[in-house]
Design a protein around this motif. Structure first.
Motif, mmCIF file in Angstrom:
data_model
loop_
_atom_site.group_PDB
_atom_site.id
_atom_site.type_symbol
_atom_site.label_atom_id
_atom_site.label_comp_id
_atom_site.label_asym_id
_atom_site.label_seq_id
_atom_site.Cartn_x
_atom_site.Cartn_y
_atom_site.Cartn_z
ATOM 1 N N SER A 51 -21.893 -13.920 49.414
ATOM 2 C CA SER A 51 -22.655 -12.886 50.125
ATOM 3 C C SER A 51 -21.729 -11.947 50.878
ATOM 4 N N ARG A 55 -21.568 -7.967 50.534
ATOM 5 C CA ARG A 55 -21.700 -7.048 51.672
ATOM 6 C C ARG A 55 -20.497 -6.093 51.759
ATOM 7 N N ALA A 58 -21.233 -3.454 49.341
ATOM 8 C CA ALA A 58 -22.267 -2.554 49.852
ATOM 9 C C ALA A 58 -21.712 -1.617 50.914
ATOM 10 N N LEU A 60 -21.150 -2.793 54.040
ATOM 11 C CA LEU A 60 -21.658 -3.290 55.320
ATOM 12 C C LEU A 60 -20.594 -4.102 56.056
ATOM 13 N N LEU A 93 -28.951 -1.941 47.683
ATOM 14 C CA LEU A 93 -28.899 -3.385 47.917
ATOM 15 C C LEU A 93 -30.309 -3.938 48.061
ATOM 16 N N ASP A 172 -28.882 -9.634 46.630
ATOM 17 C CA ASP A 172 -28.467 -10.800 47.426
ATOM 18 C C ASP A 172 -29.514 -11.896 47.292
ATOM 19 N N GLU B 188 -29.733 -2.563 58.093
ATOM 20 C CA GLU B 188 -28.770 -2.362 57.005
ATOM 21 C C GLU B 188 -29.433 -1.700 55.801
ATOM 22 N N GLN B 191 -29.125 1.765 56.524
ATOM 23 C CA GLN B 191 -27.755 2.238 56.295
ATOM 24 C C GLN B 191 -27.499 2.455 54.810
ATOM 25 N N MET B 192 -28.004 1.520 53.996
ATOM 26 C CA MET B 192 -27.820 1.648 52.555
ATOM 27 C C MET B 192 -28.474 2.924 52.050
ATOM 28 N N LYS B 293 -32.632 -12.730 57.886
ATOM 29 C CA LYS B 293 -31.869 -13.953 57.643
ATOM 30 C C LYS B 293 -31.410 -14.544 58.972
ATOM 31 N N LYS B 298 -28.359 -6.616 64.412
ATOM 32 C CA LYS B 298 -27.249 -5.691 64.195
ATOM 33 C C LYS B 298 -26.844 -5.112 65.535
#
Lengths: 366, 581
Positions: A51, A55, A58, A60, A93, A172, B188, B191-192, B293, B298
């Motif tokens: 993972s 990331r 990606a 991140l 993602l 993921d 995120e 952000q993506m 998760k 963040k």
């Protein structure tokens, strides 16, 4: 698919990639390249770094060392950190948790990334309709994420990711929250979408069946390292380490620890192979696939007695698991077979070992 | 024979099916919650009551009785709601979503002011800012030569500031909880999509926590509207009235009917806003965050702003928690209430009476009324904590067991009713019901028992909520697996349920205890000389101008609250050894 023709640069090239969190090294010296249109699966047990690797792809996380290039362009490196922002890599993602924005409708979720990318309204609406019907969720457009099922949420998450037409799709463990039946259904669905978009996909999973069924390329990760990288069938036929040999394949293959006695390699008091296959080593491990071990005595084959543990019928035959001391051995029986747990049954090694490994796990080449 | 064999099991089945417990609970809730509210309503429908409605709403008096206090109450409610949202929201954002240094420390500081009674801050304000306009001794600043204008010394502005300083920590707690439920994945995913930080904040984070923002605003609004201590201490001296001080004044001067009418109007105002905010939040958009998760959040880098923002947060915490306590402590040692830091003496704590100081009054620890009040307060806290948790557990058990039934719905709705009723209005309702003898029962007015009953009733919503969360920790499986071993109800209760529930019950009980010890608005109407409690004694002293005594007693209240929290903390880890501290 067009990208294949345009240049020689790999769609994704990962070079000497390292990621450290404090004293812990999550990803160690990873080197992987795949051409455009590939479906790369990163597979391994939990905590193997897959993972983290995803990331970094990606954008991140930034790598500690090494670099990542998309179609020849460096997007991240140990020296430069995240060079192209997550939103600027033309990558999408799909999160394990789906990460749907709960305050937006399904259509709103899909449209938002397009809004951010300043698509004009009419093109946006058309694209939302397109991906909704590609995923077969047209009727859910006005629902909120909390109002639809887990499988539907999954489809929305995929629709949202492919809507801006990214050239790289990252997944993921997308299927891990679905029930078994839905998982198999979504597997073929995902492959269909992968082909329909023409994107290069990177897919993280701990399920080796997903890796074997979906991948064009597989990287098996363990403890942050790539144990082996290649086509799924090559990994299955030609495992380079005991980890790969036992991690891939259904049913799992057997590893029999042997030591040299005279010019033979013996397990217990049974000679299984000539000492030459171990290239002069005193200890080795022999790889036998389940189909190489047969239930019952076979003339001319080395055989031993094991205690029956369990049996599962598979495609007209029976997969039998038995214990030899503390060692678990999987064998195949023709037609239907069962016994009482603990009952002694004979097992025969009817073929030569498929591969030979050193006691430390690496392959001994013949 | 047959009749026997039929009647015996049916009798016991009646008991076993738990008919008795729900019946008792319904009766208790009816007496505790419904009866006082109905009674106060009916009292205002008598001829005297109708006259009071007219006087309050449609008479030359109504501007003074209703409109002006309503306006003040609304101004306070809105400014406190907005102020709390700003400060609490800022701190929650800083602590949860950024890489500010010392996040745990800041979080702790932001949650402290709610533990301090709101009159502590009001008293501290008075000690510092009061001016000599009303006679009596001036505060610290004016004594030191700084002229304090009236608007800063008395009235709406200081009241609003003091209430914001108290309630922002409630807003912080609610907003911080909501922000930490915004999974990193949601951010995120933004952000993506290529969204920049402001876009992610306004497009994703803010909308997701909007329900929490509305809840925080409406709860702090309701708190400010219902608060008695701050407007009474900082507003009454200049005749600034809110609905709660007006209501207190009416009942204090024997105009009960008018007081009851005001109480009903106050309930209506508070309930209307809580209901409205609930309407906005509920419905299809009442989304539960699809959790990320492992609850990862963040954190955004602040860059050069890390330390300046940290400093601002520390200053806010210092001004609202440390400073008031320091001021109270210093003032309780200063013979001249304006010269806070000179000639310190322990007279107000342990001095003997009869001297020059404090008009000959003895220090608080030599005052028999005060010693009495300390014990009364602790007794009240303990008894109410016990009755509340007992009732809460019983109600929660019944509601959970009979989920979906009419009885469960009725019980949970009734038990949550007190949430809509400001405590001072609730106290008025209790006076309406128990102020006069009911049949053979004597009047309970002014007794300790009435305080206990009213407080238990007012704590019911909290009790049911914590009872439910306690029971939620004991899954049906655990109870059923014990039942399969053949253990009876009593045995299961003591061997399984009680040990698992004790920690939650204890935590709930401590909160109730602290709430009671620092409460003023409920006891202010129900208190009499025979059952003094600390907060009331402090209020009396402050109202009579003996600030040092009031401040000293407030410190005693603080110490009792802190001690309770400390005892709770150290005991909790002992009762459930299998849980990591």
């Amino acid at each position: 698919m067009n990208a294949l023709a345009t240049g020689t640069a790999d769609a994704i090239k990962i070079r000497s990639l390292v990621k450290r969190f404090g004293a812990f090294t999550a990803v160690k010296d990873v080197n992987i390249s795949v051409p455009a249109g590939s479906f790369l699966v990163l597979v391994g047990p939990s905590g193997c770094g897959k993972s983290t690797l995803l990331r970094m792809l990606a954008g991140l996380e930034s790598p500690s060392e090494g670099e990542i290039a998309f179609v020849g362009q460096t997007v991240s490196s140990g020296a430069g950190g995240v060079i192209a922002d997550a939103g600027k890599r033309n990558a999408g993602l799909v999160f394990q948790s789906y990460a749907l924005w709960p305050h937006m409708t399904v259509a709103g979720n899909i449209a938002w990334p397009l809004k951010v990318a300043r698509w004009p309204r009419d093109k946006r609406e058309q694209r939302v309709r397109e991906v909704l019907s590609l995923l077969g969720i047209d009727t859910l457009a006005e629902r909120y994420p909390a109002e639809i099922s887990g499988g539907q949420q999954q489809r929305v998450a995929i629709a949202r990711t492919i809507a801006p037409q990214p050239s790289i799709l990252l997944f993921d463990e997308p299927l891990s929250n679905l029930d078994a039946k839905l998982r198999i259904e979504m597997r073929s669905e995902l492959m269909r979408i992968h082909r329909a978009t023409g994107a290069t996909s990177v897919y993280v999973t701990h399920d080796q069946v997903e890796a074997m069924t979906m991948a064009t390329h597989v990287a098996v990760l363990n403890n942050g390292r790539v144990e082996q990288f290649g086509k799924p069938i090559d990994l299955l036929r030609n495992p380079q380490t005991t980890f790969v040999a036992t991690f891939l394949g259904t049913p799992p293959a057997n590893l029999i620890p042997v030591h040299r006695a005279g010019d033979g390699l013996v397990f217990g008091d049974m000679v299984l192979a000539p000492a030459s296959v171990a290239a002069g080593r005193d200890d080795a491990q022999l790889l036998y696939r389940a189909e190489d071990v047969s239930v019952g005595a076979v003339a001319g084959a080395a055989s031993l007695m094991a205690r029956f543990a369990e049996a599962a019928p598979i495609a007209g035959r029976t997969m039998v698991t038995a214990m030899v001391g503390d060692l678990r051995v999987t064998a195949m029986a023709d037609s239907y077979f069962t016994a009482t747990p603990g009952e002694p049954i004979p097992l025969s090694f009817i073929r030569t070992p498929d591969a030979v490994f050193a006691a430390t796990g690496e392959r001994i080449q013949q | 024979m047959t009749s026997l064999s039929i009647s015996a099991p049916s009798g016991s089945r009646l008991l076993r099916s738990g008919f008795l417990l729900p019946a008792i609970l319904v009766a208790i809730v009816a007496i505790l919650v419904v009866a006082p509210l109905l009674r106060i309503l009916f009292t205002t429908l008598t001829p005297e009551g109708i006259a009071a409605w007219k006087a309050v709403l449609a008479s030359p008096l109504s501007a003074n009785l209703w409109w002006r206090p309503l306006l003040n109450t609304m101004i306070l409610g809105f400014s406190v709601g907005a102020g709390c949202l700003l400060i609490g929201g800022f701190l929650a954002w800083l602590v949860v979503l950024t890489d500010v240094p010392g996040r745990r420390f800041l979080g702790l500081m932001a949650s402290l002011p709610y533990m301090i009674p709101s009159f502590a801050a009001a008293l501290a304000w008075g000690t510092l800012f009061r001016n000599s306009r009303l006679g009596g001794s001036a505060g610290f600043f004016e004594t030191s030569g700084l002229a304090i204008p009236d608007w800063l010394a008395w009235g709406l502005i200081p009241t609003a500031i003091v209430l914001i300083a108290h309630y922002y920590s409630l807003a912080y707690t609610i907003i911080a909880a909501a922000l930490s439920s915004v999974g990193a994945d949601l951010v995120e995913a933004g952000q993506m999509a290529g969204a920049k930080r402001p876009r992610i904040f306004f497009g994703i984070i803010l909308p997701v926590v909007t329900p929490a923002l509305i809840a925080a605003a409406s709860l702090t609004f309701a708190g400010a509207v219902a608060n008695f201590a701050a407007p009474a201490l900082l507003g009454l001296p200049v005749r600034m009235q809110t609905l709660s001080t007006r209501l207190f004044g009416m009942i204090e001067t024997g105009q009960n009917e008018r007081g009851f009418v005001l109480a009903l109007l106050l309930i209506a105002v508070s309930a209307l806003f809580l209901w409205l905010s609930d309407r906005i939040v509920s419905g299809r958009k009442a989304f539960i965050t699809v959790t990320g998760k492992g609850g990862r959040t963040k954190r955004f880098p602040l860059g050069a702003w890390r330390w300046p923002l940290f400093a601002i947060a520390v200053i806010i915490g210092f001004l609202t928690t440390v400073l008031p306590v320091l001021v109270l402590a210093a003032s309780s040692l200063a013979p001249q209430s304006g010269a806070v830091f000179s000639n310190w003496t322990l007279h107000f704590w342990i001095g003997e009476g009869g001297g020059e100081m404090a008009q000959g009054q003895a220090g608080i620890f030599r005052n028999p009324v005060l010693i009495d009040a300390i014990w009364n307060t602790i007794r009240l806290g303990l008894v109410v904590a016990f009755t509340t948790m007992l009732l809460g557990l019983g109600l929660a058990y019944t509601i959970v067991q009979r989920r979906g039934s009419l009885l469960a719905t009725l019980l949970s709705q009734l038990a949550f009713l007190p949430l809509l009723v400001p405590s001072i209005a609730f106290a008025a309702a209790y006076i309406a019901l128990f102020g006069a003898p009911i049949g053979p029962l004597p009047s309970l007015y002014g007794t300790f028992a009435l305080l206990v009953i009213a407080a238990s009733a007012h704590n019911l919503p909290f009790a049911v909520q914590s009872g439910r969360s306690v029971l939620g920790q004991i899954s049906a499986d655990i109870e059923e697996s014990a039942r399969l071993t053949g253990a009876g109800l009593i045995r299961r209760l003591f061997a399984i349920i009680f040990p698992l529930a004790i920690r939650g019950l204890f935590a709930g009980a401590i909160l109730v205890f602290v709430k009671m010890v620092r409460d003023l608005s409920l006891v202010v109407l129900l208190f009499t000389a025979t059952s003094p409690v600390l907060s009331m004694v402090a209020y009396r002293y402050a109202a009579e101008g003996f600030l040092q005594f009031a401040n000293a007693i407030t410190l005693v209240i603080l110490v009792v609250c802190l001690a309770a929290s400390f005892v709770a903390h150290s005991l909790q880890n002992r009762v459930q050894k299998w849980k990591a501290p």
